[in-house]
Scaffold this motif. Structure first.
Motif, short mmCIF file in Angstrom:
data_model
loop_
_atom_site.label_atom_id
_atom_site.label_comp_id
_atom_site.label_asym_id
_atom_site.label_seq_id
_atom_site.Cartn_x
_atom_site.Cartn_y
_atom_site.Cartn_z
N MET A 1 33.90 2.61 55.91
CA MET A 1 33.48 2.25 54.78
C MET A 1 33.86 0.95 54.45
O MET A 1 34.99 0.36 55.01
CB MET A 1 34.41 3.23 53.92
N PRO A 2 33.09 0.13 54.01
CA PRO A 2 33.33 -1.01 53.38
C PRO A 2 34.23 -1.40 52.40
O PRO A 2 34.34 -0.69 51.55
CB PRO A 2 31.92 -1.67 52.86
N ILE A 3 35.35 -2.44 52.66
CA ILE A 3 36.33 -2.57 51.60
C ILE A 3 36.49 -4.02 51.39
O ILE A 3 36.26 -5.06 52.11
CB ILE A 3 37.70 -2.22 52.34
N SER A 4 36.42 -4.22 50.11
CA SER A 4 36.34 -5.73 49.45
C SER A 4 37.25 -5.93 48.37
O SER A 4 37.27 -5.06 47.38
CB SER A 4 34.91 -5.83 49.26
N PRO A 5 38.15 -6.99 48.39
CA PRO A 5 38.01 -8.14 49.51
C PRO A 5 39.12 -7.79 50.79
O PRO A 5 39.59 -6.46 50.67
CB PRO A 5 38.82 -9.21 48.81
N SER A 6 38.66 -8.39 51.72
CA SER A 6 39.56 -8.21 53.13
C SER A 6 40.93 -8.51 53.19
O SER A 6 41.70 -7.97 54.09
CB SER A 6 38.63 -8.26 54.35
N GLN A 7 41.41 -9.22 52.02
CA GLN A 7 42.71 -9.72 52.15
C GLN A 7 43.40 -10.05 50.91
O GLN A 7 42.35 -9.91 49.70
CB GLN A 7 42.80 -11.23 52.79
N GLY A 8 44.44 -9.69 50.62
CA GLY A 8 45.11 -9.83 49.41
C GLY A 8 46.60 -10.34 49.63
O GLY A 8 47.11 -10.21 50.50
N ALA A 9 47.14 -10.57 48.26
CA ALA A 9 48.73 -11.05 48.33
C ALA A 9 49.85 -9.88 48.66
O ALA A 9 49.37 -8.68 48.34
CB ALA A 9 49.00 -12.00 47.27
N THR A 10 50.86 -10.05 49.16
CA THR A 10 51.92 -9.12 49.39
C THR A 10 52.51 -8.77 48.06
O THR A 10 53.15 -7.67 47.91
CB THR A 10 52.99 -9.83 50.14
N GLY A 11 52.33 -9.51 47.02
CA GLY A 11 52.85 -8.94 45.69
C GLY A 11 52.00 -7.87 45.06
O GLY A 11 52.41 -7.37 43.97
N GLY A 12 51.11 -7.49 45.65
CA GLY A 12 50.08 -6.38 45.22
C GLY A 12 49.23 -6.93 44.05
O GLY A 12 49.07 -8.38 43.69
N GLY A 13 48.58 -6.13 43.45
CA GLY A 13 47.67 -6.33 42.22
C GLY A 13 46.24 -6.77 42.20
O GLY A 13 45.67 -7.00 41.47
N THR A 14 45.83 -6.74 43.73
CA THR A 14 44.47 -7.10 44.04
C THR A 14 43.60 -5.71 43.84
O THR A 14 44.11 -4.65 44.42
CB THR A 14 44.40 -7.31 45.59
N VAL A 49 43.89 -0.60 42.76
CA VAL A 49 44.83 -1.83 42.45
C VAL A 49 46.01 -1.76 43.88
O VAL A 49 46.68 -0.97 43.74
CB VAL A 49 45.53 -1.96 41.35
N SER A 50 45.97 -2.69 44.74
CA SER A 50 46.99 -2.74 45.85
C SER A 50 48.29 -2.83 45.13
O SER A 50 48.72 -3.29 44.30
CB SER A 50 46.70 -3.68 46.80
N PRO A 51 49.19 -2.04 45.95
CA PRO A 51 50.69 -2.04 45.67
C PRO A 51 51.52 -3.27 46.13
O PRO A 51 50.70 -3.99 46.98
CB PRO A 51 51.24 -0.90 46.18
N SER A 52 52.54 -3.50 45.61
CA SER A 52 53.40 -4.52 46.16
C SER A 52 54.09 -4.32 47.58
O SER A 52 53.97 -2.94 47.68
CB SER A 52 54.45 -5.04 45.09
N GLY A 53 54.31 -5.16 48.15
CA GLY A 53 55.30 -5.03 49.34
C GLY A 53 54.30 -4.92 50.81
O GLY A 53 54.85 -4.73 51.79
N ARG A 54 53.30 -4.92 50.50
CA ARG A 54 52.39 -4.96 51.68
C ARG A 54 51.04 -5.94 51.64
O ARG A 54 50.23 -5.55 50.88
CB ARG A 54 51.87 -3.39 52.16
N ALA A 55 50.76 -6.65 52.51
CA ALA A 55 49.55 -7.55 52.38
C ALA A 55 48.43 -6.72 52.90
O ALA A 55 48.73 -6.09 53.69
CB ALA A 55 49.93 -8.77 53.67
N LEU A 56 47.50 -7.12 52.10
CA LEU A 56 46.01 -6.54 52.31
C LEU A 56 45.27 -7.31 53.36
O LEU A 56 45.11 -8.50 53.05
CB LEU A 56 45.22 -6.28 51.10
N SER A 57 45.40 -6.57 54.55
CA SER A 57 44.33 -7.33 55.56
C SER A 57 43.81 -6.20 56.54
O SER A 57 44.21 -5.13 56.64
CB SER A 57 45.14 -8.29 56.43
#
Length: 58
Positions: A1-14, A49-57
């Motif tokens: 499955m395509p996921i976009s964006p492929s990166q985000g901050a460790t603070g979450g919120g992406t 929305v990505s959670p904090s504590g884990r970088a999105l990659s």
């Protein structure tokens, strides 16, 4: 499955879009062991929305 964006901050919120088929009725999206907040859910798209504590990659 395509996921976009492929990166985000460790603070979450992406906001992350997951596209595919038969996605309707999703009850959870996890980034590692952390639970994301689902903001939209259709048969072909989930946004979360990505959670904090884990970088999105990918």
């Amino acid at each position: 499955m395509p996921i976009s964006p492929s990166q985000g901050a460790t603070g979450g919120g992406t906001t992350v879009a997951i596209t595919g088929t038969n996605l309707g009725g999703a009850t959870a999206v996890h980034f590692g062991s952390k639970l994301a907040t689902i903001t939209a859910d259709t048969t072909t798209l989930i946004t979360a929305v990505s959670p904090s504590g884990r970088a999105l990659s990918r």
